[in-house]
Enzyme design. Sequence first.
Site, PDB file in Angstrom:
ATOM      1  N   SER A 143      27.723  37.544  21.068  1.00  0.00           N
ATOM      2  CA  SER A 143      28.938  37.996  21.758  1.00  0.00           C
ATOM      3  C   SER A 143      29.602  36.798  22.414  1.00  0.00           C
ATOM      4  O   SER A 143      29.008  36.159  23.292  1.00  0.00           O
ATOM      5  CB  SER A 143      28.587  39.031  22.817  1.00  0.00           C
ATOM      6  OG  SER A 143      29.676  39.157  23.717  1.00  0.00           O
TER       7      SER A 143
ATOM      8  N   HIS B 275      30.537  38.993  17.489  1.00  0.00           N
ATOM      9  CA  HIS B 275      30.837  40.187  18.284  1.00  0.00           C
ATOM     10  C   HIS B 275      31.921  39.839  19.301  1.00  0.00           C
ATOM     11  O   HIS B 275      31.774  38.898  20.093  1.00  0.00           O
ATOM     12  CB  HIS B 275      29.562  40.655  18.996  1.00  0.00           C
ATOM     13  CG  HIS B 275      29.702  41.937  19.735  1.00  0.00           C
ATOM     14  ND1 HIS B 275      29.589  43.174  19.132  1.00  0.00           N
ATOM     15  CD2 HIS B 275      29.937  42.185  21.056  1.00  0.00           C
ATOM     16  CE1 HIS B 275      29.742  44.120  20.043  1.00  0.00           C
ATOM     17  NE2 HIS B 275      29.968  43.550  21.217  1.00  0.00           N
TER      18      HIS B 275
ATOM     19  N   ASP C 142      34.254  41.275  22.340  1.00  0.00           N
ATOM     20  CA  ASP C 142      34.356  42.332  23.352  1.00  0.00           C
ATOM     21  C   ASP C 142      35.775  42.400  23.893  1.00  0.00           C
ATOM     22  O   ASP C 142      36.239  41.473  24.553  1.00  0.00           O
ATOM     23  CB  ASP C 142      33.369  42.038  24.486  1.00  0.00           C
ATOM     24  CG  ASP C 142      31.933  42.278  24.053  1.00  0.00           C
ATOM     25  OD1 ASP C 142      31.630  43.409  23.631  1.00  0.00           O
ATOM     26  OD2 ASP C 142      31.131  41.333  24.116  1.00  0.00           O
TER      27      ASP C 142
ATOM     28  N   MET D 137      38.316  44.212  26.364  1.00  0.00           N
ATOM     29  CA  MET D 137      38.290  45.018  27.599  1.00  0.00           C
ATOM     30  C   MET D 137      39.673  45.032  28.235  1.00  0.00           C
ATOM     31  O   MET D 137      40.392  44.033  28.184  1.00  0.00           O
ATOM     32  CB  MET D 137      37.300  44.405  28.594  1.00  0.00           C
ATOM     33  CG  MET D 137      35.901  44.233  28.029  1.00  0.00           C
ATOM     34  SD  MET D 137      34.761  43.665  29.312  1.00  0.00           S
ATOM     35  CE  MET D 137      33.303  43.303  28.314  1.00  0.00           C
TER      36      MET D 137
ATOM     37  N   HIS E 246      34.425  45.197  19.353  1.00  0.00           N
ATOM     38  CA  HIS E 246      33.973  46.282  20.232  1.00  0.00           C
ATOM     39  C   HIS E 246      35.103  46.582  21.215  1.00  0.00           C
ATOM     40  O   HIS E 246      35.350  45.816  22.144  1.00  0.00           O
ATOM     41  CB  HIS E 246      32.688  45.800  20.934  1.00  0.00           C
ATOM     42  CG  HIS E 246      32.158  46.725  21.963  1.00  0.00           C
ATOM     43  ND1 HIS E 246      31.148  46.373  22.841  1.00  0.00           N
ATOM     44  CD2 HIS E 246      32.470  48.019  22.280  1.00  0.00           C
ATOM     45  CE1 HIS E 246      30.883  47.384  23.644  1.00  0.00           C
ATOM     46  NE2 HIS E 246      31.675  48.395  23.330  1.00  0.00           N
TER      47      HIS E 246
ATOM     48  N   MET F  17      36.695  48.240  24.189  1.00  0.00           N
ATOM     49  CA  MET F  17      36.446  48.936  25.468  1.00  0.00           C
ATOM     50  C   MET F  17      37.804  49.112  26.130  1.00  0.00           C
ATOM     51  O   MET F  17      38.073  48.550  27.207  1.00  0.00           O
ATOM     52  CB  MET F  17      35.477  48.109  26.328  1.00  0.00           C
ATOM     53  CG  MET F  17      34.053  48.154  25.811  1.00  0.00           C
ATOM     54  SD  MET F  17      32.995  46.841  26.462  1.00  0.00           S
ATOM     55  CE  MET F  17      33.380  45.541  25.298  1.00  0.00           C
TER      56      MET F  17
ATOM     57  N   MET G   4      24.879  51.150  23.727  1.00  0.00           N
ATOM     58  CA  MET G   4      25.012  50.254  24.882  1.00  0.00           C
ATOM     59  C   MET G   4      23.731  50.333  25.701  1.00  0.00           C
ATOM     60  O   MET G   4      23.375  51.403  26.204  1.00  0.00           O
ATOM     61  CB  MET G   4      26.198  50.668  25.758  1.00  0.00           C
ATOM     62  CG  MET G   4      27.573  50.413  25.166  1.00  0.00           C
ATOM     63  SD  MET G   4      27.864  48.736  24.584  1.00  0.00           S
ATOM     64  CE  MET G   4      27.656  47.789  26.090  1.00  0.00           C
TER      65      MET G   4
ATOM     66  N   ASP H 263      23.545  46.657  22.168  1.00  0.00           N
ATOM     67  CA  ASP H 263      24.377  45.683  22.882  1.00  0.00           C
ATOM     68  C   ASP H 263      24.082  45.739  24.373  1.00  0.00           C
ATOM     69  O   ASP H 263      24.301  46.775  25.013  1.00  0.00           O
ATOM     70  CB  ASP H 263      25.849  46.041  22.604  1.00  0.00           C
ATOM     71  CG  ASP H 263      26.852  45.084  23.227  1.00  0.00           C
ATOM     72  OD1 ASP H 263      26.435  44.072  23.818  1.00  0.00           O
ATOM     73  OD2 ASP H 263      28.054  45.361  23.103  1.00  0.00           O
TER      74      ASP H 263
END
Length: 232
Positions: A11, A36, A38, A40, A69, A71, A140, A178
């Site tokens: 990540s 990966h 992330d 957000m 991913h 979020m 998660m 994760d």
Amino acid sequence: MPQHTLRIAPSILSADFAALGEAVRAVDVAGADFIHIDVMDGHFVPNITIGPDVVKALRPHTSKPFDVHLMIAPADPFIEAFAKAGADIISVHPQAGPHLHRTLQTIKALGKRCGVVLNPATPVQAVDEVLDMVDLILVMSVNPGFGGQSFINSQLDKIAALRRRIDMTGRHIDLEVDGGITPDTARDCVAAGADILVAGSSVFKTQDYATNIAALRHAQNVLAPVPDLNAT
Ligand code: DX5
Ligand code: ZN
């Protein structure tokens, strides 16, 4: 035991954000299977990170699949932008929108693999009605939002329960974990049936990414069956 070879997805949340391209190239060379990413929004989770323009800027730095991913809530209005930016897998939390099935359809219609992410308090049943279409389930093992948190052990039973469900479908569905992945927790996750591990801090903790990734990948070898020397 895992259905497939264990794969490691560093990540980049734990990388130097002033040098993300370099970080992506470095973990690629060091043996990452996926990158990966992330995403957000400061609304669905209490942190703000990466948008589609950054994903697009990183795309030329590696040919490894981008495991994105999301979020963010809502997720639907941004899925096409992430697909066009170069995402290969796009995963969403069921809580991020009212129509999970439609969201997964949207991802698939864009030619991408689709994933569903289960928060620590989200039950396995959240994926039951989409097992016929989902390509990846992400468990998660921390509450989403930040790197460097401790692994929540109660998620191991959930991983095992999902492994049983996935095997019953006979479909190829990746089971990814994760949060808080270290060589120790990696072993527990693989034993429970995970086949992709996301790791931020334990990959980027030192600059020797190859050694750090190898230490996680070793989780699978620890569990390999001992050969029967008496077998002919
Ligand atoms: C957390 C993110 C994770 C995070 C993991 O919300 O989804 O991908 O980067 O970081 P570590 O491996 O440090 O727990
Ligand atoms: Zn993540």
